[in-house]
Design an enzyme around this catalytic site. Structure first.
Site, PDB file in Angstrom:
ATOM      1  N   TRP A  79       0.934  -1.243  -0.048  1.00  0.00           N
ATOM      2  CA  TRP A  79       0.046  -0.114  -0.044  1.00  0.00           C
ATOM      3  C   TRP A  79       0.726   1.324  -0.065  1.00  0.00           C
ATOM      4  O   TRP A  79       1.732   1.472   0.916  1.00  0.00           O
ATOM      5  CB  TRP A  79      -0.823  -0.115   1.137  1.00  0.00           C
ATOM      6  CG  TRP A  79      -1.683   1.144   1.233  1.00  0.00           C
ATOM      7  CD1 TRP A  79      -2.526   1.378   0.488  1.00  0.00           C
ATOM      8  CD2 TRP A  79      -2.043   1.950   2.263  1.00  0.00           C
ATOM      9  NE1 TRP A  79      -3.392   2.585   0.845  1.00  0.00           N
ATOM     10  CE2 TRP A  79      -2.994   2.850   2.141  1.00  0.00           C
ATOM     11  CE3 TRP A  79      -1.325   1.856   3.762  1.00  0.00           C
ATOM     12  CZ2 TRP A  79      -3.218   3.717   3.225  1.00  0.00           C
ATOM     13  CZ3 TRP A  79      -1.601   2.895   4.794  1.00  0.00           C
ATOM     14  CH2 TRP A  79      -2.683   3.903   4.492  1.00  0.00           C
ATOM     15  N   ASP A  86       0.086  -4.695   9.617  1.00  0.00           N
ATOM     16  CA  ASP A  86      -0.848  -4.131   9.552  1.00  0.00           C
ATOM     17  C   ASP A  86      -2.404  -4.681   8.991  1.00  0.00           C
ATOM     18  O   ASP A  86      -1.961  -5.036   8.039  1.00  0.00           O
ATOM     19  CB  ASP A  86      -0.384  -2.998   8.421  1.00  0.00           C
ATOM     20  CG  ASP A  86      -1.467  -1.814   8.220  1.00  0.00           C
ATOM     21  OD1 ASP A  86      -1.684  -1.264   6.885  1.00  0.00           O
ATOM     22  OD2 ASP A  86      -2.428  -1.597   8.951  1.00  0.00           O
ATOM     23  N   LYS A 130     -12.950  -0.568   7.043  1.00  0.00           N
ATOM     24  CA  LYS A 130     -13.706  -1.336   6.261  1.00  0.00           C
ATOM     25  C   LYS A 130     -14.468  -2.117   7.133  1.00  0.00           C
ATOM     26  O   LYS A 130     -15.625  -2.436   6.458  1.00  0.00           O
ATOM     27  CB  LYS A 130     -12.558  -2.121   5.298  1.00  0.00           C
ATOM     28  CG  LYS A 130     -11.789  -1.264   4.410  1.00  0.00           C
ATOM     29  CD  LYS A 130     -10.524  -0.658   4.997  1.00  0.00           C
ATOM     30  CE  LYS A 130      -9.670   0.123   4.034  1.00  0.00           C
ATOM     31  NZ  LYS A 130      -8.647   0.978   4.767  1.00  0.00           N
TER      32      LYS A 130
HETATM   33  C1  LIG Z   1      -3.242  -2.188   4.195  1.00  0.00           C
HETATM   34  C2  LIG Z   1      -3.961  -0.666   4.788  1.00  0.00           C
HETATM   35  N1  LIG Z   1      -3.521  -0.310   5.938  1.00  0.00           N
HETATM   36  C3  LIG Z   1      -4.290   0.823   6.437  1.00  0.00           C
HETATM   37  C4  LIG Z   1      -5.058   1.506   5.705  1.00  0.00           C
HETATM   38  C5  LIG Z   1      -5.792   2.989   6.103  1.00  0.00           C
HETATM   39  O1  LIG Z   1      -7.010   2.725   6.741  1.00  0.00           O
HETATM   40  P1  LIG Z   1      -7.600   3.869   7.480  1.00  0.00           P
HETATM   41  O2  LIG Z   1      -8.399   3.226   8.612  1.00  0.00           O
HETATM   42  O3  LIG Z   1      -8.674   4.350   6.579  1.00  0.00           O
HETATM   43  O4  LIG Z   1      -6.742   4.798   7.926  1.00  0.00           O
HETATM   44  C6  LIG Z   1      -5.428   0.928   4.340  1.00  0.00           C
HETATM   45  C7  LIG Z   1      -6.466   1.703   3.347  1.00  0.00           C
HETATM   46  N2  LIG Z   1      -6.526   1.513   2.402  1.00  0.00           N
HETATM   47  C8  LIG Z   1      -7.461   2.015   1.239  1.00  0.00           C
HETATM   48  C9  LIG Z   1      -7.951   3.508   1.523  1.00  0.00           C
HETATM   49  C10 LIG Z   1      -6.459   4.527   1.214  1.00  0.00           C
HETATM   50  O5  LIG Z   1      -5.911   4.193   0.566  1.00  0.00           O
HETATM   51  O6  LIG Z   1      -6.683   5.237   2.152  1.00  0.00           O
HETATM   52  C11 LIG Z   1      -6.811   1.573  -0.193  1.00  0.00           C
HETATM   53  O7  LIG Z   1      -5.948   1.080  -0.129  1.00  0.00           O
HETATM   54  O8  LIG Z   1      -7.751   2.028  -1.022  1.00  0.00           O
HETATM   55  C12 LIG Z   1      -4.744  -0.136   3.969  1.00  0.00           C
HETATM   56  O9  LIG Z   1      -5.150  -0.763   2.692  1.00  0.00           O
END
Ligand SMILES: Cc1[nH+]cc(COP(=O)(O)O)c(/C=N/[C@@H](CC(=O)O)C(=O)O)c1O
Length: 398
Positions: free
Chosen positions: A130, A211, A246
């Site tokens: 990511w 993560d 999610k």
């Molecule tokens: C692996 C991973 N870790 C952490 C996050 C961040 O989660 P948050 O709780 O919203 O801070 C995301 C979000 N991924 C999606 C959204 C983004 O890019 O922010 C994505 O990969 O589309 C991940 O895919």
């Protein structure tokens, strides 16, 4: 004054949301950002969340600052989800957990902690990973490297290369790992492979930083946490960042957690204090609304059970879309293998489309994917799947 400030090129993932919103194509489909959409193409409000919201709304209560570490019930919810309700490591008080501003906030506090207390440590991320993993750790002045991971010739993992690479690293180097539902490839390690990875981590005295942002979307809540719980069973020091964005469909409420598993209660107390101090320096305290929703759902037995069922419903719909897209594509292109769609886990599939083909999907068909060929399968539904398959078939054949 600010003329020397660089222009921001935009984020390769979140920038797609703005582009998609402005796209006038009536057939447009959003397979870009990692967000779950339901059968009708809408972002769900989970039933368990509606109940929690009703309890928060009536009676309306004041909104004081939360503790810097967040609500105790939010923190407890993270711990039980990650380590298991009856985990000995929790009974022994060996886990320092703070509620954070989403998984991103957890990664940021974790990166700052590594920078401050392990200044010699480098952080290694999977190739690919990511994109924000790299930006967050480099933004905290932690040097970032990549370990071999995805094998584009086989669609699997360069496992032997990865292990050999880990064996070259130094004590206290950090490995940023995806316990399940790898982003962006969807390709996960088997339990046996995790055992080998954790053995190398133990031998080399590396620091695993896991993560987990899609717990429940792979197999189930417990299986998806296998790597986390195995590391705990082995007595390894461990960082875990988790996100409820999610699996609670609470993206904008910014709810997550950071946990650090420590060898002794004294060390857990020291770590907890420093994490709290770091929160104060970065954002002072986490958001209360999302924290209260998490607290209510994670600590009410009936709501928690309802939540699990709702997560598995999302999981199963994604799996059904994977199977459907695979069968439709196989019918259209007989000389190409689409097994990756059902071999991969979680929200994302690494389709192998070239950047040019991804660009055509967007410009000619209004179908948005990430330029590295990642498709968010959760954006598919029975109304758009044939359209997407036809578009893929066309760009793949030309
Ligand atoms: C692996 C991973 N870790 C952490 C996050 C961040 O989660 P948050 O709780 O919203 O801070 C995301 C979000 N991924 C999606 C959204 C983004 O890019 O922010 C994505 O990969 O589309 C991940 O895919």
């Amino acid at each position: 004054m600010f003329e020397r400030i660089d222009y921001y090129a935009g984020d390769p993932i979140l920038g797609l949301m703005d582009k998609f919103a402005k796209d006038s194509n009536p057939d447009k489909v959003n397979l870009g950002v990692g967000v779950y959409y339901d059968e009708d193409g809408k972002m769900p409000v989970l039933e368990c969340v509606k109940t929690a919201e009703q309890r928060i709304a009536d009676p309306v209560s004041p909104r004081p600052y939360l503790p810097m570490a967040g609500l105790p019930g939010h923190r407890k919810g993270c711990q039980e989800l990650l380590f298991g309700k009856d985990a000995q490591v929790l009974k022994d008080g060996l886990v320092a957990t703070i509620a954070t501003i989403g998984g991103s906030g957890a990664l940021k506090v974790g990166a700052e902690f590594i920078h401050e207390w392990f200044p010699q440590s480098k952080c290694y991320v999977s190739d690919p990973t990511w994109g924000n993993h790299i930006a967050i750790f480099e933004g905290s002045d932690v040097e970032v490297g990549k370990y071999p991971y995805y094998d584009k010739t086989t669609g699997g993992i360069k496992f032997d290369e990865m292990i050999a690479f880990f064996e070259t690293l130094n004590k206290d180097d950090v490995l940023l790992l995806h316990p399940c539902c790898h982003n962006p490839t969807g390709v996960d390690l088997t339990k046996e492979q995790w055992d080998q990875v954790l053995n190398v981590i133990q031998e080399r005295e590396l620091i695993p930083f896991m993560d987990i942002a899609y717990q429940g979307f792979g197999e189930d809540m417990d299986s998806d946490a296998y790597a986390i719980r195995r590391a705990v069973d082995m007595g390894l020091p461990l960082f875990v960042s988790n996100s409820f964005s999610k699996n609670l469909s609470l993206y904008g409420e910014r709810v997550g957690g950071l946990s650090v598993v420590c060898p002794t209660t004294d060390e857990a107390e020291r770590v907890f204090g420093q994490l709290t101090s770091m929160v104060r320096r970065i954002y002072s305290s986490p958001p209360s609304h999302g924290g209260r929703v998490v607290d209510i759902i994670m600590n009410d037995e009936a709501l928690h059970e309802q939540w699990i069922g709702e997560v598995y419903g999302m999981r199963d719909r994604i799996k059904a879309m994977r199977m459907k897209l695979k069968s439709v594509l196989e019918a259209k292109i007989s000389d190409r293998n689409f097994d990756y769609l059902t071999n991969q886990n979680g929200m994302f599939s690494f389709t192998g489309l070239t950047p040019e083909q991804v660009e055509r999907m967007q410009s000619e068909f209004g179908i948005y994917m990430v330029s590295n060929s990642r498709m968010c399968v959760a954006g598919l539904n029975v109304d758009n799947i044939d359209y997407v398959a036809n578009a893929m078939a066309k760009v793949l054949k030309d």
